[in-house]
Design a protein around this motif. Structure first.
Motif, PDB file in Angstrom:
ATOM      1  N   TYR A   1      99.024  23.496  -8.697  1.00 50.54           N
ATOM      2  CA  TYR A   1      97.600  23.792  -8.560  1.00 50.54           C
ATOM      3  C   TYR A   1      97.264  24.200  -7.129  1.00 50.54           C
TER       4      TYR A   1
ATOM      5  N   PHE B   1      93.463  31.480 -12.930  1.00 52.38           N
ATOM      6  CA  PHE B   1      92.975  30.135 -13.197  1.00 52.38           C
ATOM      7  C   PHE B   1      92.127  30.155 -14.463  1.00 52.38           C
TER       8      PHE B   1
ATOM      9  N   ILE C   1      88.900  28.268 -15.676  1.00 51.86           N
ATOM     10  CA  ILE C   1      87.841  27.407 -15.152  1.00 51.86           C
ATOM     11  C   ILE C   1      86.885  27.023 -16.276  1.00 51.86           C
TER      12      ILE C   1
ATOM     13  N   SER D   1      90.477  21.724 -19.823  1.00 54.41           N
ATOM     14  CA  SER D   1      90.937  22.653 -18.794  1.00 54.41           C
ATOM     15  C   SER D   1      92.368  22.372 -18.369  1.00 54.41           C
TER      16      SER D   1
ATOM     17  N   TYR E   1      92.296  23.403  -9.075  1.00 53.56           N
ATOM     18  CA  TYR E   1      92.497  24.136 -10.321  1.00 53.56           C
ATOM     19  C   TYR E   1      93.946  24.595 -10.393  1.00 53.56           C
TER      20      TYR E   1
ATOM     21  N   SER F   1      82.514  25.044 -10.770  1.00 52.99           N
ATOM     22  CA  SER F   1      82.696  25.671 -12.083  1.00 52.99           C
ATOM     23  C   SER F   1      81.465  26.434 -12.577  1.00 52.99           C
TER      24      SER F   1
END
Length: 363
Positions: A156, A192, A194, A241, A178, A203
């Protein structure tokens, strides 16, 4: 996965040079590294190749506890949940929340050596080149940076945006962790996924206001739950997520030279049918693998045309016919409650060796 973690000085555009650091940090074990102005003790250690212990990088897990023997540090969040009252009475601090003000000596927990193949984290700017809606509240964000995108599948980065600050703290830039969903590449492409968090900071901005051409700050890569080099088949377990790092792991498996001899078992859980978006990614890697299987479940009341399983993802895993589960490499990502339930099931009920279960703790 949501916490503040930096200062305005640490958000300088482009990679920060490690030469001429503002201060020098020395560990009681004899290691030494420079710390640029505004950088945290943890990130400066990692940038300097010192394998300091950590997981969430955001003050929640407590893995980066240290003791300050000499010098001065500022605390980004003195009340970070990763420290107990007992820790504070003993003088312990969190390296991820400590910004050195002077040269320091610290008692810092470290691994014996830097892990082979792990790129060191760096700070840089990237440009938004695409935004794609995956579900009603999840967006795929694609960025391009000037240099290569160097990370391991499943890792991440810390993401921040100029002008977006923590609620109630207008001088503190907001920053969130993220996971990348794509693979490392020389073209500097970072992807990514989100998911919009109601009342969140980063976000909602990404899903509602960010546009092509805008700039985003990245710091990374970080994380230990990356794809391992082994001959075992792979199980990916994701919720919400947590899909992004599992997609990266699946893509990494499919990109290997021996992919045609490997099996992938992919589990994904969400609240409702509208949250289900894993199918396209499993279908993407299936042609490269010997077999790929997707199992999904929703935890809420069925809506729309949903005819699949109901329940939590660890219950879905328990009902799945995989008698040799302990012989797989298993990767887990999602909300803390989900991750804890899955790991307990794997280690305690199915006797999976703990070293084969890979996850990063986020809070």
């Amino acid at each position: 996965m949501y916490s503040s973690e930096t200062t305005a000085a640490s958000l300088a555009s482009g990679p920060l040079p490690q030469a001429n650091p503002a201060v020098t940090v020395t560990t009681t074990d004899g290691a030494s590294f420079g710390c640029a102005e505004g950088d945290t003790l943890l990130r400066a250690a990692l940038r300097g190749g010192v394998p300091a212990a950590y997981e969430c990088n955001s003050g929640g897990c407590g893995s980066c506890k240290f003791v300050l023997r000499d010098g001065e540090v500022d605390q980004l969040d003195p009340d970070a949940p990763g420290l107990s009252d007992r820790d504070r009475r003993k003088g312990k601090m969190l390296a991820c929340q400590s910004v050195p003000r002077t040269d320091c000596t610290v008692a810092l927990t470290c691994a014996p050596a830097w892990p082979p193949g792990h790129p060191r984290p760096n700070r840089f700017s990237a440009t938004v080149v695409a935004l794609r809606e995956l579900t009603h509240d999840m967006v795929e964000l694609t960025l391009e940076s000037a240099g290569a995108a160097e990370f391991l599948p499943g890792q991440y980065a810390m993401v921040s945006i100029d002008g977006v600050t923590e609620h109630g703290l207008p001088t503190r830039p907001a920053e969130r962790a993220y996971s990348m969903s794509n693979l490392p590449n020389p073209g500097g492409v970072w992807q990514f996924q989100i998911k919009r968090v109601p009342g969140g900071t980063i976000s909602p901005y990404v899903t509602e206001q960010l546009g092509v051409g805008d700039q985003v700050r990245l710091d990374g890569p970080f994380g230990h739950a990356h794809l391992r080099r082994s001959e075992r088949d792979v199980v990916c377990i994701a919720g919400g997520s947590g899909l992004a790092p599992m997609v990266s792991v699946a893509r990494g498996l499919a990109a290997r030279a021996d992919a045609g001899a490997r099996r992938l078992h992919f589990f994904y859980g969400g609240r409702g049918a509208a949250d289900m978006c894993a199918r396209e990614f499993v279908d993407e890697v299936t042609p490269s693998l010997l077999n790929a299987f997707l199992s999904e479940a929703i935890s809420g009341e069925p809506d729309g045309d949903w005819t699949g399983a109901r329940g939590y993802v660890h219950e879905l895993l328990a009902a799945y016919d995989l008698p040799d589960l302990a012989d797989h490499d298993i990767y887990v990502a999602g909300p803390p409650v989900m991750t804890d339930a899955v790991v307990r099931f794997l280690v305690l009920e199915r006797q999976v060796p703990a070293e084969r279960v890979h996850f990063d703790r986020f809070f």
